[in-house]
Design an enzyme around this catalytic site. Structure first.
Site, PDB file in Angstrom:
ATOM      1  N   LYS A   2      17.454  27.331  29.028  1.00 52.34           N
ATOM      2  CA  LYS A   2      16.075  27.836  29.105  1.00 52.34           C
ATOM      3  C   LYS A   2      15.178  27.080  28.126  1.00 52.34           C
ATOM      4  O   LYS A   2      14.066  26.690  28.475  1.00 52.34           O
ATOM      5  CB  LYS A   2      15.990  29.335  28.788  1.00 52.34           C
ATOM      6  CG  LYS A   2      16.447  30.288  29.861  1.00 52.34           C
ATOM      7  CD  LYS A   2      15.548  30.393  31.075  1.00 52.34           C
ATOM      8  CE  LYS A   2      15.926  29.419  32.136  1.00 52.34           C
ATOM      9  NZ  LYS A   2      17.017  29.676  33.012  1.00 52.34           N
ATOM     10  N   ASN A  10      11.997  16.289  54.281  1.00 50.85           N
ATOM     11  CA  ASN A  10      12.765  16.846  53.152  1.00 50.85           C
ATOM     12  C   ASN A  10      14.180  16.306  53.246  1.00 50.85           C
ATOM     13  O   ASN A  10      14.715  16.190  54.352  1.00 50.85           O
ATOM     14  CB  ASN A  10      12.877  18.370  53.241  1.00 50.85           C
ATOM     15  CG  ASN A  10      11.572  19.077  52.954  1.00 50.85           C
ATOM     16  OD1 ASN A  10      10.565  18.445  52.676  1.00 50.85           O
ATOM     17  ND2 ASN A  10      11.608  20.400  53.046  1.00 50.85           N
ATOM     18  N   GLY A  11      14.802  16.061  52.099  1.00 51.63           N
ATOM     19  CA  GLY A  11      16.207  15.653  52.116  1.00 51.63           C
ATOM     20  C   GLY A  11      16.358  14.173  51.863  1.00 51.63           C
ATOM     21  O   GLY A  11      15.427  13.504  51.401  1.00 51.63           O
ATOM     22  N   ARG A  16       8.436  25.496  44.523  1.00 52.54           N
ATOM     23  CA  ARG A  16       9.702  24.778  44.726  1.00 52.54           C
ATOM     24  C   ARG A  16       9.802  23.538  43.838  1.00 52.54           C
ATOM     25  O   ARG A  16      10.895  23.026  43.627  1.00 52.54           O
ATOM     26  CB  ARG A  16       9.818  24.351  46.203  1.00 52.54           C
ATOM     27  CG  ARG A  16       9.956  25.506  47.166  1.00 52.54           C
ATOM     28  CD  ARG A  16       9.628  25.076  48.576  1.00 52.54           C
ATOM     29  NE  ARG A  16      10.561  24.133  49.123  1.00 52.54           N
ATOM     30  CZ  ARG A  16      11.543  24.442  49.978  1.00 52.54           C
ATOM     31  NH1 ARG A  16      11.689  25.696  50.375  1.00 52.54           N
ATOM     32  NH2 ARG A  16      12.347  23.526  50.441  1.00 52.54           N
ATOM     33  N   GLU A  46      23.095  29.403  28.666  1.00 50.14           N
ATOM     34  CA  GLU A  46      21.863  29.742  29.378  1.00 50.14           C
ATOM     35  C   GLU A  46      20.663  29.714  28.420  1.00 50.14           C
ATOM     36  O   GLU A  46      19.575  29.272  28.792  1.00 50.14           O
ATOM     37  CB  GLU A  46      22.025  31.113  30.051  1.00 50.14           C
ATOM     38  CG  GLU A  46      20.816  31.645  30.790  1.00 50.14           C
ATOM     39  CD  GLU A  46      20.322  30.753  31.932  1.00 50.14           C
ATOM     40  OE1 GLU A  46      21.009  29.792  32.319  1.00 50.14           O
ATOM     41  OE2 GLU A  46      19.196  31.005  32.412  1.00 50.14           O
ATOM     42  N   TRP A  79       9.000  15.912  46.058  1.00 55.51           N
ATOM     43  CA  TRP A  79       9.690  15.785  44.772  1.00 55.51           C
ATOM     44  C   TRP A  79      10.427  14.459  44.849  1.00 55.51           C
ATOM     45  O   TRP A  79      11.355  14.303  45.641  1.00 55.51           O
ATOM     46  CB  TRP A  79      10.658  16.952  44.580  1.00 55.51           C
ATOM     47  CG  TRP A  79      11.278  17.008  43.221  1.00 55.51           C
ATOM     48  CD1 TRP A  79      10.762  17.589  42.093  1.00 55.51           C
ATOM     49  CD2 TRP A  79      12.552  16.474  42.835  1.00 55.51           C
ATOM     50  NE1 TRP A  79      11.635  17.451  41.045  1.00 55.51           N
ATOM     51  CE2 TRP A  79      12.740  16.773  41.462  1.00 55.51           C
ATOM     52  CE3 TRP A  79      13.553  15.776  43.504  1.00 55.51           C
ATOM     53  CZ2 TRP A  79      13.878  16.398  40.764  1.00 55.51           C
ATOM     54  CZ3 TRP A  79      14.687  15.396  42.793  1.00 55.51           C
ATOM     55  CH2 TRP A  79      14.840  15.708  41.437  1.00 55.51           C
ATOM     56  N   HIS A 121      34.836  21.053  16.186  1.00 56.22           N
ATOM     57  CA  HIS A 121      35.559  19.942  16.822  1.00 56.22           C
ATOM     58  C   HIS A 121      34.614  18.790  17.187  1.00 56.22           C
ATOM     59  O   HIS A 121      34.952  17.959  18.011  1.00 56.22           O
ATOM     60  CB  HIS A 121      36.302  20.445  18.068  1.00 56.22           C
ATOM     61  CG  HIS A 121      37.344  21.457  17.738  1.00 56.22           C
ATOM     62  ND1 HIS A 121      38.524  21.143  17.095  1.00 56.22           N
ATOM     63  CD2 HIS A 121      37.377  22.807  17.916  1.00 56.22           C
ATOM     64  CE1 HIS A 121      39.234  22.238  16.912  1.00 56.22           C
ATOM     65  NE2 HIS A 121      38.554  23.267  17.404  1.00 56.22           N
ATOM     66  N   GLU A 146      14.567  23.465  29.425  1.00 58.56           N
ATOM     67  CA  GLU A 146      13.713  23.424  30.620  1.00 58.56           C
ATOM     68  C   GLU A 146      12.253  23.694  30.286  1.00 58.56           C
ATOM     69  O   GLU A 146      11.360  23.057  30.816  1.00 58.56           O
ATOM     70  CB  GLU A 146      14.130  24.532  31.606  1.00 58.56           C
ATOM     71  CG  GLU A 146      15.367  24.289  32.375  1.00 58.56           C
ATOM     72  CD  GLU A 146      15.566  25.391  33.403  1.00 58.56           C
ATOM     73  OE1 GLU A 146      15.539  25.086  34.590  1.00 58.56           O
ATOM     74  OE2 GLU A 146      15.744  26.564  33.016  1.00 58.56           O
ATOM     75  N   CYS A 177      11.004  19.238  47.864  1.00 57.85           N
ATOM     76  CA  CYS A 177      10.000  18.971  48.890  1.00 57.85           C
ATOM     77  C   CYS A 177       9.774  20.178  49.795  1.00 57.85           C
ATOM     78  O   CYS A 177      10.672  20.974  50.035  1.00 57.85           O
ATOM     79  CB  CYS A 177      10.449  17.811  49.761  1.00 57.85           C
ATOM     80  SG  CYS A 177      10.828  16.338  48.844  1.00 57.85           S
ATOM     81  N   LYS A 229      12.461  23.990  42.046  1.00 54.59           N
ATOM     82  CA  LYS A 229      13.065  25.323  42.178  1.00 54.59           C
ATOM     83  C   LYS A 229      14.223  25.304  43.174  1.00 54.59           C
ATOM     84  O   LYS A 229      15.245  25.937  42.955  1.00 54.59           O
ATOM     85  CB  LYS A 229      11.983  26.311  42.630  1.00 54.59           C
ATOM     86  CG  LYS A 229      12.427  27.754  42.702  1.00 54.59           C
ATOM     87  CD  LYS A 229      12.441  28.389  41.343  1.00 54.59           C
ATOM     88  CE  LYS A 229      12.916  29.824  41.340  1.00 54.59           C
ATOM     89  NZ  LYS A 229      13.390  30.237  40.020  1.00 54.59           N
TER      90      LYS A 229
HETATM   91  O1  M6R Z   1      18.770  28.079  43.605  1.00 55.84           O
HETATM   92  P1  M6R Z   1      19.977  27.890  42.738  1.00 55.84           P
HETATM   93  O2  M6R Z   1      20.328  29.131  41.981  1.00 55.84           O
HETATM   94  O3  M6R Z   1      21.142  27.359  43.481  1.00 55.84           O
HETATM   95  O4  M6R Z   1      19.555  26.801  41.685  1.00 55.84           O
HETATM   96  C1  M6R Z   1      20.492  26.271  40.795  1.00 55.84           C
HETATM   97  C2  M6R Z   1      19.804  25.543  39.669  1.00 55.84           C
HETATM   98  O5  M6R Z   1      19.071  24.464  40.165  1.00 55.84           O
HETATM   99  C3  M6R Z   1      18.875  26.460  38.888  1.00 55.84           C
HETATM  100  O6  M6R Z   1      19.547  27.563  38.359  1.00 55.84           O
HETATM  101  C4  M6R Z   1      18.197  25.698  37.746  1.00 55.84           C
HETATM  102  O7  M6R Z   1      19.137  25.390  36.759  1.00 55.84           O
HETATM  103  C5  M6R Z   1      17.045  26.524  37.209  1.00 55.84           C
HETATM  104  N1  M6R Z   1      15.932  25.676  36.959  1.00 55.84           N
HETATM  105  C6  M6R Z   1      17.394  27.272  35.998  1.00 55.84           C
HETATM  106  O8  M6R Z   1      16.326  27.824  35.337  1.00 55.84           O
END
Ligand code: M6R
Length: 628
Positions: free
Chosen positions: A505, A100-101, A27, A501, A74, A524, A508, A2, A623
């Site tokens: 990616k 927010n929150g 965000r 990672e 959000w 395993h 996501e 948010c 974000k």
């Molecule tokens: O702002 P931050 O680095 O703390 O965010 C952590 C995760 O939310 C962030 O890395 C998320 O996994 C991304 N969408 C990765 O691409």
């Protein structure tokens, strides 16, 4: 997640609010709205979906007002509908609130308010705030008093923007374990949950501290704590350029940010390793600096003394998502170079445990945004145990920067795409530099070894440029995988986090299910999912774990999996095992995570774009994840 904005001045409020909301779009959100004071009514206009929906409504209605608040939501409590979108108002239409929150005790407050006759029209936790305000205001018509009484009964971490028909000359802002910035212009004032959205209009800002209320008027502001005590703080004039949010000719921010990675590495290195070319023996410098881009007037750098650094017996790295993967590389590098035991903890898990940290523990919180609620909570819990704290963030104006005693800033500029790319490699670079720094201070590495490693790091941006130049080749390979519905990534050692990672990616961006495994773990259990439809992507770099990783890949080949690798030029064994190879130039194993991730980032991008996904703002993601 948010975002809150606000405006009051002599100009029309809605164009300003909309443009500030656009700055916060990155965000992540799923509905948006504004509330403006128009004549003798509060006009609330809001819509589910993208900001373009709100923009259409605003064009139809053309509200005329010079004061208002806005929000991108959000969804947490209640789905992303028009009704649940913020702002929310009370039954008399006197107050409008954006939030927010999470209000953790909202259910209890809601029950209490319903019993008192208040009627709820949304599923949100936010709505309790506006009814509480209305109830408290009824008592004595003192708006500040009503806000203070309201925030004191709410539990959780939250930020609020409030306008009221009864007080048309002001906006109130509340910050409780969040971030809010007030901007002061000529006969106009601004509010935003991200200073980026204020910097468009003014360089004079006041950042709200924790548990603080701001009363903002056109030409003045006042600050109060939650007990009503007034605080006096001068605004700060920022001397940095506002962040530029521009695709600069790239189709997506993500592609631009992937291509910015060599620059980001150079910037981060030249910050902490200045004059390396003229003096390779110069030590890494995390010098404490005055931080001018932040009203907190803080300092950043590693402030621990040499003796304190020598006294560290244990390091705990806390982070989420991509930052967690960077932390896993950090663990391996620090353990190897400094011989200090390092644990990497998922921030949302460690915060509620009995954290075994004490005065000889260094807790490192890694967060691009510096606002991730779980990471902040973990850091605070460790700090309470007396541990040293170090933040690694891209946002020196963030909450993390305020609470960490030591701070390393990744020099990335703003990262707009929700999927982290350039901040990941910058976090890795910071870990390499930190490990060498700690190793030199503790005497666990020699100066010659340190110089060799710094040389290797210096060569990394050029290596990355060679990889990026292979974009077209990678695109052709990537599209061969676009039909997959499950993808497995494997690697060992320092590239195990690369596998995690890479999988993150792909998930996501393309919404294809993907998992990363330590290659040795495949047999395993995960090997059961393999068949000819499943691509297995192996990250394979010559070094300590090469042979074993290759053997694990062959086990996959024996199950008819579609075999894909990231492998170095000149690796002649690879074609025997893999059908498709993303070739990269030869690279030293320990530092290879800086570059092995690049073909995987590009692969995820090309697949997602080919499948028509919303590359920069994938569904459901935010974000800044500001709720626990
Ligand atoms: O702002 P931050 O680095 O703390 O965010 C952590 C995760 O939310 C962030 O890395 C998320 O996994 C991304 N969408 C990765 O691409």
């Amino acid at each position: 997640m948010c975002g809150i904005v606000g405006y009051l001045g002599n100009n029309q409020a809605t164009p300003v609010l909309l443009s500030k909301l656009r700055c916060l779009e990155y965000r992540g959100y799923d509905s948006a709205g504004v509330a403006v004071i128009e004549g003798d009514r509060l006009n609330i206009i809001k819509s589910a979906g993208k900001l373009s929906n709100l923009e259409t409504l605003l064009q139809q209605e053309r509200p005329s007002s010079t004061i208002g608040i806005g929000h991108t939501r959000w969804a947490t409590h209640g789905s992303p509908t028009n009704e649940n979108a913020h702002p929310h108002t009370d039954s008399t239409g006197t107050f409008a609130v954006v939030h927010n929150g999470i209000i953790e005790n909202y259910a209890q407050l809601r029950t209490e308010l319903i019993e008192q006759g208040y009627v709820f029209t949304t599923e949100t936790d936010t709505e309790v705030t506006v009814h509480l305000l209305s109830r408290e205001y009824e008592k004595d018509q003192d708006i500040l008093g009503a806000i203070i009484r309201t925030v004191n009964v709410m539990k959780g971490a939250f930020a609020l923007g409030i306008v009221s028909l009864k007080h048309r000359d002001r906006i109130y802002a509340v910050n409780h374990h969040y971030s809010l910035t007030v901007g002061l212009g000529e006969n106009e004032s601004f509010l935003a949950s991200d200073s980026t959205a204020v910097r468009q209009y003014t360089n004079k800002i006041v950042r709200l501290e924790q548990s603080e209320i701001a009363e903002i008027k056109t030409n003045s502001y006042r600050l109060f704590s939650f007990d009503g005590t007034e605080a006096f703080r001068e605004p700060v004039s920022l001397n940095t350029e506002p962040y530029k949010i521009d695709k600069e000719g790239f189709k997506h921010f993500l592609l631009k940010e992937i291509n910015e990675q060599p620059l980001v590495l150079r910037q981060t290195m030249s910050k902490y390793l200045p004059n390396f070319s003229s003096n390779p023996k110069a030590p890494i410098s995390f010098n404490v600096e005055r931080f001018s881009a932040d009203s907190s007037e803080g300092v950043y750098g590693v402030k621990m003394t040499d003796n304190e650094i020598k006294s560290i017996k244990r390091i705990i790295i806390v982070a989420c998502g991509t930052a967690l993967n960077a932390g896993m590389v950090g663990k391996l590098v620090i353990e190897q170079l400094c011989s200090i035991p390092v644990e990497v903890e998922i921030a949302s898990e460690i915060q509620t445990r009995n954290i075994l940290a004490d005065e000889s523990t260094l807790v490192i919180a890694v967060s691009q945004s510096g606002e991730t609620a779980d990471t902040l909570a973990a850091m605070k819990a460790a700090k309470a145990k007396g541990a040293y704290t170090l933040g690694i963030t891209n946002r020196p104006d963030s909450h993390l920067a305020q609470i960490a005693s030591n701070l390393i800033v990744t020099e990335c500029g703003i990262e707009v795409s929700v999927a982290a790319t350039k901040t990941y490699v910058a976090q890795l670079m910071c870990f390499y530099l930190l490990a060498i720094y700690l190793g030199e201070k503790r005497g666990s590495i020699s100066q010659d070894h340190a110089v060799e490693m710094k040389k290797t790091l210096h060569a990394m941006p050029a290596l990355m440029e060679q990889i990026l130049a292979r974009e077209e080749e990678y695109k052709t390979l990537s599209l061969k995988l676009a039909d997959a519905s499950d993808v497995v990534f494997i690697a060992r050692g320092v590239n195990y986090p690369t596998a995690l990672e890479g999988a993150l990616k792909l998930k996501e961006l393309s919404y294809i299910h993907a998992s990363g495994y330590a290659a040795g773990e495949l047999k395993h259990g995960p090997i059961a999912v393999l068949d000819s439809a499943v691509p297995v992507i192996t990250v394979l770099v010559p070094g300590k774990v090469y042979e074993k990783t290759l053997s694990n890949a062959q086990e996959s080949r024996a199950r008819n999996a579609r075999m894909v690798a990231v492998a170095v030029d000149g690796d002649e064994m690879a074609p025997e095992t893999f059908d498709h190879i993303f070739r990269i130039p030869p690279v030293e194993e320990l530092f290879s995570p800086l570059v092995t991730i690049v073909p995987l980032q590009l692969m995820s991008y090309f697949v997602a774009d080919y499948l028509g996904k919303d590359v920069d703002q994938p569904r459901n993601l935010a974000k800044s994840v500001t709720v626990e």
